[in-house]
Design a protein around this motif. Structure first.
Motif, PDB file in Angstrom:
ATOM      1  N   ILE A 151       0.837  -1.202   0.000  1.00 40.52           N
ATOM      2  CA  ILE A 151       0.000   0.000   0.000  1.00 40.52           C
ATOM      3  C   ILE A 151       0.870   1.251   0.000  1.00 40.52           C
ATOM      4  O   ILE A 151       0.588   2.228  -0.716  1.00 40.52           O
ATOM      5  N   TYR A 152       1.952   1.236   0.771  1.00 39.76           N
ATOM      6  CA  TYR A 152       2.786   2.438   0.887  1.00 39.76           C
ATOM      7  C   TYR A 152       3.704   2.648  -0.317  1.00 39.76           C
ATOM      8  O   TYR A 152       3.842   3.774  -0.804  1.00 39.76           O
ATOM      9  N   PHE A 153       4.320   1.571  -0.807  1.00 41.43           N
ATOM     10  CA  PHE A 153       5.398   1.731  -1.791  1.00 41.43           C
ATOM     11  C   PHE A 153       4.973   1.568  -3.248  1.00 41.43           C
ATOM     12  O   PHE A 153       5.699   2.013  -4.146  1.00 41.43           O
ATOM     13  N   TYR A 154       3.833   0.937  -3.505  1.00 46.06           N
ATOM     14  CA  TYR A 154       3.436   0.670  -4.890  1.00 46.06           C
ATOM     15  C   TYR A 154       2.187   1.471  -5.262  1.00 46.06           C
ATOM     16  O   TYR A 154       1.358   1.758  -4.405  1.00 46.06           O
ATOM     17  N   PRO A 155       2.048   1.796  -6.540  1.00 51.82           N
ATOM     18  CA  PRO A 155       0.851   2.547  -6.966  1.00 51.82           C
ATOM     19  C   PRO A 155      -0.416   1.730  -6.770  1.00 51.82           C
ATOM     20  O   PRO A 155      -0.399   0.496  -6.831  1.00 51.82           O
ATOM     21  N   TYR A 156      -1.504   2.457  -6.523  1.00 52.06           N
ATOM     22  CA  TYR A 156      -2.829   1.840  -6.472  1.00 52.06           C
ATOM     23  C   TYR A 156      -3.531   2.189  -7.785  1.00 52.06           C
ATOM     24  O   TYR A 156      -3.584   3.355  -8.169  1.00 52.06           O
ATOM     25  N   ILE A 157      -4.059   1.187  -8.482  1.00 55.05           N
ATOM     26  CA  ILE A 157      -4.474   1.392  -9.867  1.00 55.05           C
ATOM     27  C   ILE A 157      -5.896   1.896 -10.027  1.00 55.05           C
ATOM     28  O   ILE A 157      -6.307   2.216 -11.148  1.00 55.05           O
ATOM     29  N   ARG A 158      -6.648   1.961  -8.931  1.00 59.00           N
ATOM     30  CA  ARG A 158      -8.020   2.447  -9.032  1.00 59.00           C
ATOM     31  C   ARG A 158      -8.150   3.815  -8.362  1.00 59.00           C
ATOM     32  O   ARG A 158      -7.512   4.081  -7.355  1.00 59.00           O
ATOM     33  N   GLU A 159      -8.991   4.659  -8.933  1.00 63.60           N
ATOM     34  CA  GLU A 159      -9.091   6.041  -8.466  1.00 63.60           C
ATOM     35  C   GLU A 159     -10.012   6.194  -7.268  1.00 63.60           C
ATOM     36  O   GLU A 159      -9.992   7.231  -6.606  1.00 63.60           O
ATOM     37  N   SER A 160     -10.836   5.212  -6.987  1.00 63.62           N
ATOM     38  CA  SER A 160     -11.773   5.320  -5.879  1.00 63.62           C
ATOM     39  C   SER A 160     -11.799   4.006  -5.108  1.00 63.62           C
ATOM     40  O   SER A 160     -11.183   3.021  -5.511  1.00 63.62           O
ATOM     41  N   GLY A 163      -9.242   1.167  -1.102  1.00 62.06           N
ATOM     42  CA  GLY A 163      -7.801   1.140  -1.322  1.00 62.06           C
ATOM     43  C   GLY A 163      -7.220   2.525  -1.538  1.00 62.06           C
ATOM     44  O   GLY A 163      -6.151   2.851  -1.007  1.00 62.06           O
ATOM     45  N   SER A 164      -7.904   3.352  -2.311  1.00 64.87           N
ATOM     46  CA  SER A 164      -7.403   4.701  -2.563  1.00 64.87           C
ATOM     47  C   SER A 164      -7.454   5.551  -1.297  1.00 64.87           C
ATOM     48  O   SER A 164      -6.551   6.351  -1.028  1.00 64.87           O
ATOM     49  N   LEU A 165      -8.510   5.385  -0.479  1.00 59.92           N
ATOM     50  CA  LEU A 165      -8.593   6.108   0.791  1.00 59.92           C
ATOM     51  C   LEU A 165      -7.465   5.685   1.734  1.00 59.92           C
ATOM     52  O   LEU A 165      -6.831   6.525   2.382  1.00 59.92           O
ATOM     53  N   ALA A 166      -7.239   4.382   1.818  1.00 58.35           N
ATOM     54  CA  ALA A 166      -6.201   3.874   2.709  1.00 58.35           C
ATOM     55  C   ALA A 166      -4.830   4.385   2.298  1.00 58.35           C
ATOM     56  O   ALA A 166      -4.036   4.824   3.137  1.00 58.35           O
ATOM     57  N   LYS A 167      -4.535   4.352   1.002  1.00 64.56           N
ATOM     58  CA  LYS A 167      -3.230   4.813   0.529  1.00 64.56           C
ATOM     59  C   LYS A 167      -3.048   6.302   0.784  1.00 64.56           C
ATOM     60  O   LYS A 167      -1.970   6.753   1.185  1.00 64.56           O
ATOM     61  N   ALA A 168      -4.095   7.084   0.564  1.00 65.64           N
ATOM     62  CA  ALA A 168      -4.007   8.528   0.753  1.00 65.64           C
ATOM     63  C   ALA A 168      -3.738   8.892   2.213  1.00 65.64           C
ATOM     64  O   ALA A 168      -3.060   9.885   2.501  1.00 65.64           O
ATOM     65  N   GLU A 169      -4.266   8.108   3.135  1.00 66.60           N
ATOM     66  CA  GLU A 169      -4.155   8.431   4.551  1.00 66.60           C
ATOM     67  C   GLU A 169      -3.022   7.686   5.261  1.00 66.60           C
ATOM     68  O   GLU A 169      -2.774   7.919   6.449  1.00 66.60           O
ATOM     69  N   PHE A 170      -2.352   6.792   4.532  1.00 69.22           N
ATOM     70  CA  PHE A 170      -1.318   5.987   5.179  1.00 69.22           C
ATOM     71  C   PHE A 170       0.024   6.722   5.090  1.00 69.22           C
ATOM     72  O   PHE A 170       0.701   6.687   4.087  1.00 69.22           O
ATOM     73  N   THR A 171       0.372   7.365   6.177  1.00 68.94           N
ATOM     74  CA  THR A 171       1.547   8.221   6.224  1.00 68.94           C
ATOM     75  C   THR A 171       2.801   7.440   6.614  1.00 68.94           C
ATOM     76  O   THR A 171       2.734   6.286   7.050  1.00 68.94           O
ATOM     77  N   ARG A 172       3.929   8.129   6.495  1.00 66.28           N
ATOM     78  CA  ARG A 172       5.198   7.509   6.887  1.00 66.28           C
ATOM     79  C   ARG A 172       5.195   7.152   8.376  1.00 66.28           C
ATOM     80  O   ARG A 172       5.728   6.122   8.782  1.00 66.28           O
ATOM     81  N   GLY A 173       4.586   8.004   9.202  1.00 66.87           N
ATOM     82  CA  GLY A 173       4.517   7.711  10.627  1.00 66.87           C
ATOM     83  C   GLY A 173       3.720   6.457  10.921  1.00 66.87           C
ATOM     84  O   GLY A 173       4.084   5.677  11.812  1.00 66.87           O
ATOM     85  N   ARG A 174       2.648   6.245  10.178  1.00 69.01           N
ATOM     86  CA  ARG A 174       1.839   5.043  10.396  1.00 69.01           C
ATOM     87  C   ARG A 174       2.555   3.799   9.870  1.00 69.01           C
ATOM     88  O   ARG A 174       2.419   2.711  10.440  1.00 69.01           O
ATOM     89  N   LEU A 175       3.332   3.967   8.804  1.00 67.43           N
ATOM     90  CA  LEU A 175       4.185   2.864   8.350  1.00 67.43           C
ATOM     91  C   LEU A 175       5.194   2.519   9.436  1.00 67.43           C
ATOM     92  O   LEU A 175       5.446   1.326   9.699  1.00 67.43           O
ATOM     93  N   ALA A 176       5.769   3.535  10.063  1.00 71.17           N
ATOM     94  CA  ALA A 176       6.725   3.284  11.147  1.00 71.17           C
ATOM     95  C   ALA A 176       6.048   2.552  12.303  1.00 71.17           C
ATOM     96  O   ALA A 176       6.644   1.651  12.913  1.00 71.17           O
ATOM     97  N   GLY A 177       4.790   2.913  12.599  1.00 66.12           N
ATOM     98  CA  GLY A 177       4.063   2.216  13.654  1.00 66.12           C
ATOM     99  C   GLY A 177       3.853   0.751  13.341  1.00 66.12           C
ATOM    100  O   GLY A 177       4.037  -0.119  14.208  1.00 66.12           O
ATOM    101  N   ALA A 178       3.468   0.444  12.097  1.00 67.05           N
ATOM    102  CA  ALA A 178       3.288  -0.950  11.692  1.00 67.05           C
ATOM    103  C   ALA A 178       4.611  -1.709  11.747  1.00 67.05           C
ATOM    104  O   ALA A 178       4.672  -2.857  12.212  1.00 67.05           O
TER     105      ALA A 178
END
Length: 243
Positions: A151-160, A163-178
């Motif tokens: 989700i963080y490193f690869y493109p998401y192929i659908r505009e809505s 998945g698109s909401l999750a990618k838009a809101e998934f920040t570097r800080g949340r990646l660090a938390g995971a």
């Protein structure tokens, strides 16, 4: 703290059929937190499966219990990732320009059904022969961590969509938390870092393939990645036990 707890509840709602923390509104601000909790939910599912195995071992023949465990595995996840696996396989047997449309079709095609059945047999065989069932929390956690990384490193192929909401809101800080969650839990898992490295290889191969074919990932491909990672790690544990 409310968005954080709501994110955890959403992760449980999305990834499991457990009757707890049910969330039906994917409102803005919690989708990225939900992704952060995917590995933790995977670890909890694996721990639940392992606990059921230990609890029922005195009552059932071990081989039957392991098949029962696979059935419970599918039930607890609502076959969510298996559905994505089947849809993705269907998309592999058509020209790439038609693949996304085929994957969106709610009906599973013949190739998806055949490959999913064969895949479940492979997973059942791996579970049947696996002695290290204590590793199930790590296996399920790392498979969902792969989805987090995708989700963080690869493109998401659908505009809505989710998945698109999750990618838009998934920040570097949340990646660090995971990542911190995964690293902390792996400290207690023998061969944990080898499993992490193997999961990373699966992600790189899958990511490279679907980036070339589709331009990135979709929800179905995330499910495909989770399933393939789980089977790869189960087989790695079998190889380690045999060596």
């Amino acid at each position: 703290m409310r968005p954080v707890f709501s994110g955890f509840a959403l992760a449980v709602s999305m990834l499991t059929t457990l009757p707890f923390f049910r969330v039906h509104d994917f409102f803005k601000g919690i989708n990225g937190y939900a992704v952060m909790f995917y590995p933790l939910v995977g670890a909890l599912l694996g721990a639940l499966l392992w606990g059921v195995y230990l609890l029922l071992l005195p009552a059932f023949p071990e081989t039957h219990l392991k098949l029962l465990l696979l059935f419970l595995w599918v039930m607890l996840t609502g076959a969510l990732h298996l559905d994505g696996f089947a849809d993705t396989v269907d998309g592999l047997f058509v020209p790439k320009e038609k693949a996304e449309a085929v994957m969106k079709d709610p009906h599973v095609g013949g190739m998806g059904m055949i490959f999913t059945a064969a895949f479940l047999l492979l997973k059942a065989s791996a579970l049947w022969h696996l002695e290290a069932l204590w590793a199930l929390p790590a296996v399920l956690m790392l498979a969902r961590y792969n989805a987090v990384l995708a989700i963080y490193f690869y493109p998401y192929i659908r505009e809505s969509g989710m998945g698109s909401l999750a990618k838009a809101e998934f920040t570097r800080g949340r990646l660090a938390g995971a990542t911190l969650t995964v690293a902390s839990l792996l400290l207690f898992v023998p061969q944990g870092w080898a499993l992490l490295a193997a999961a990373g290889i699966v992600l790189l191969i899958t990511g490279a393939f679907f980036t070339r074919r589709l331009g990135g990932f979709s929800g179905d491909v995330y499910g495909f990645l989770v399933e393939v990672t789980e089977v790869a790690l189960l087989n790695l544990l079998l190889i380690g036990a045999a060596s």
